[in-house]
Enzyme design. Structure first.
Site, mmCIF file in Angstrom:
data_model
loop_
_atom_site.group_PDB
_atom_site.id
_atom_site.type_symbol
_atom_site.label_atom_id
_atom_site.label_comp_id
_atom_site.label_asym_id
_atom_site.label_seq_id
_atom_site.Cartn_x
_atom_site.Cartn_y
_atom_site.Cartn_z
ATOM 1 C CD GLU A 7 -3.035 -1.047 2.217
ATOM 2 O OE1 GLU A 7 -2.935 -0.206 3.114
ATOM 3 O OE2 GLU A 7 -4.013 -1.788 2.093
ATOM 4 C CD GLU A 58 -3.600 -6.034 3.743
ATOM 5 O OE1 GLU A 58 -4.419 -5.213 4.225
ATOM 6 O OE2 GLU A 58 -2.372 -5.878 3.796
HETATM 7 C C1 FCB Z 1 -4.482 -2.290 5.394
HETATM 8 C C2 FCB Z 1 -3.075 -2.613 5.840
HETATM 9 C C3 FCB Z 1 -2.999 -3.652 6.928
HETATM 10 C C4 FCB Z 1 -4.125 -3.530 7.926
HETATM 11 C C5 FCB Z 1 -5.449 -3.407 7.225
HETATM 12 C C6 FCB Z 1 -6.631 -3.318 8.154
HETATM 13 O O1 FCB Z 1 -4.537 -0.993 4.896
HETATM 14 O O2 FCB Z 1 -2.298 -3.076 4.772
HETATM 15 O O3 FCB Z 1 -1.727 -3.544 7.523
HETATM 16 O O4 FCB Z 1 -3.870 -2.481 8.790
HETATM 17 O O5 FCB Z 1 -5.444 -2.293 6.391
#
Ligand code: FCB
Length: 431
Positions: A158, A347
């Protein structure tokens, strides 16, 4: 009912600082000690104690029958002082990754998941001279130690979120509030990604598939017939969501961002051109959580004239993030096409302490994914955030993202009901 092919990976995702504990050499260790930085004064000093309890955590994954896991390795542990490689840390990571493999769980390793060695942060962090080469060198060290055990690598997690939180909003280290620094960080991270990508490919060739975990949100105009709302949503999407990903897919950034990058003295990336980033990915990673419904707001120049809101009555997580499964389908379709490489959902998850929404969240998001797959979109895997509850950066320990609940007093893990739902989907390869 949607189905997933036998090659599709169902897994979980974590990051080192959020779970490991016991690392006093990182920028976050120091940052969290400063008053007012993290809610409740929480610190990542112990977290889930996973540095000690990792074998139990592999067993949790095995108990769910999952076939993949995304983890990160802590740069500050591996290189606690400049150029000094701490072999014992690499050995520990080798044990962890080996144990995953022995359990039939495919690893994916992230090199940079928001945190830095404190010594590097002191030199300017991602804006430091030579940052790209430092990350490339860390990549070489990591791949030399773990490359034979791991075929999937994420260079940076990110980058857009890091640039915004650390340099624009001032909520993460180094706590800067400077739009120009945020743009420079974007460029520096892009340059570093390219250097790390090349380092890994030079060492491992096709044996390593390398990409970025992009944080992507869906930006939609609040009033679709309003020109201003449409323009605001589009600008937010281009500047925040898409700039980094577009650079890698197409070798260009959104105009104003690229213009800043071209002024070498400002961007600070000596000689690096955005065009060099084109094609530096073997897969496209998407971290997806929520959408933004955007209204034009003349009084918010610092936020690109955007007022980002959750529609009235929309379902939300404990953090107030809108739950919008359709967004995942939109994003995988669009970026599979734009990138031309396979997509992983690196994710996706929900803060839900009561576990009243997580099961439906999983079902609905995986249904979106299954539909895209049925249309022929090349999605290879889904990593649920997260295996256990963990340290949620400036939010501290309050948000509960885990399939397993953690009792931080005893470090006991307990499966939430939704963990069994996820296991059932993974086992059936259908939802
Ligand atoms: C994302 C991050 C991860 C975690 C989630 C909830 O933005 O990559 O580390 O904090 O959110």
């Amino acid at each position: 009912m949607v189905r997933f092919p036998s090659s599709f990976l169902f897994g979980t995702a974590t990051s080192a600082t959020q779970i490991e504990g016991g690392c006093a050499t990182s920028d976050w260790f120091e940052f969290a000690r400063q008053p007012g930085r993290v809610k409740g004064g929480d610190r990542p000093d112990v977290a889930c104690d996973a540095w000690q309890r990792w074998e139990g955590d592999v067993a949790l994954q095995r108990s769910l029958g999952l076939g993949a896991h995304r983890m990160s390795i802590e740069w500050a542990r591996v290189e606690p002082r400049p150029g000094e490689i701490h072999r014992a840390s690499l050995d520990r990571y080798r044990e962890m990754v080996g144990a995953l493999r022995d359990a039939g769980i495919e690893p994916m390793i992230t090199l940079h998941h928001f945190t830095l060695p404190a010594w590097l942060a002191e030199r300017g962090g991602v804006l430091a001279d030579g940052f790209a080469e430092r990350l490339a060198e860390f990549a070489r060290v990591a791949v030399a130690a773990l490359g034979d055990l791991c075929g999937r690598w994420v260079t940076i997690n990110e980058p857009n979120v890091l640039a915004a939180q650390a340099y624009l909003l001032g909520e993460w280290p180094p706590g800067a509030k400077n739009a120009l620094a945020a743009v420079r960080a974007h460029h520096r991270l892009l340059e570093a990604h390219v250097a790390a990508y090349r380092a890994i490919k030079d060492a491992r060739g096709d044996a390593a598939q390398v990409g970025v975990a992009h944080h992507l949100r869906v930006a939609q105009p609040d009033r679709p017939d309003s020109l201003l709302d449409r323009a605001a949503a589009r600008t937010f999407a281009r500047v925040f969501n898409e700039a980094f990903a577009t650079a890698i897919c197409e070798g260009r950034m959104y105009g104003p961002l690229e213009a800043v990058g071209k002024v070498g003295a400002l961007a600070g990336a000596r000689g690096f051109r955005v065009a060099e980033a084109r094609g530096t990915q073997d897969f496209f990673g998407i971290n997806y959580y929520s959408r933004d419904v955007v209204r034009f707001a003349a009084d918010r120049p610092g936020e690109l004239f955007c007022w980002r809101r959750v529609p009235a009555g929309a379902p939300v997580s404990d953090l107030g993030w809108e739950i919008y499964p359709a967004g995942l389908g939109l994003l995988v379709r669009s970026w599979a096409r734009r990138s031309g490489v396979p997509v992983y959902v690196t994710e996706n998850g929900i803060a839900d302490a009561a576990d009243g929404k997580r099961a439906a969240f999983l079902v609905d998001h995986l249904t979106e994914l299954g539909r895209a797959l049925a249309e022929g979109v090349d999605v290879r895997g889904y990593f649920h955030w997260s295996l256990t509850d963990n340290f949620e950066w400036a939010e501290g320990y309050a948000p509960r993202f885990g399939l397993f609940e953690v009792d931080y007093a005893t470090q006991e893990r307990r499966a939430r009901e939704s963990a069994h739902v996820y296991a059932g989907i993974a086992r059936a390869r259908a939802v």
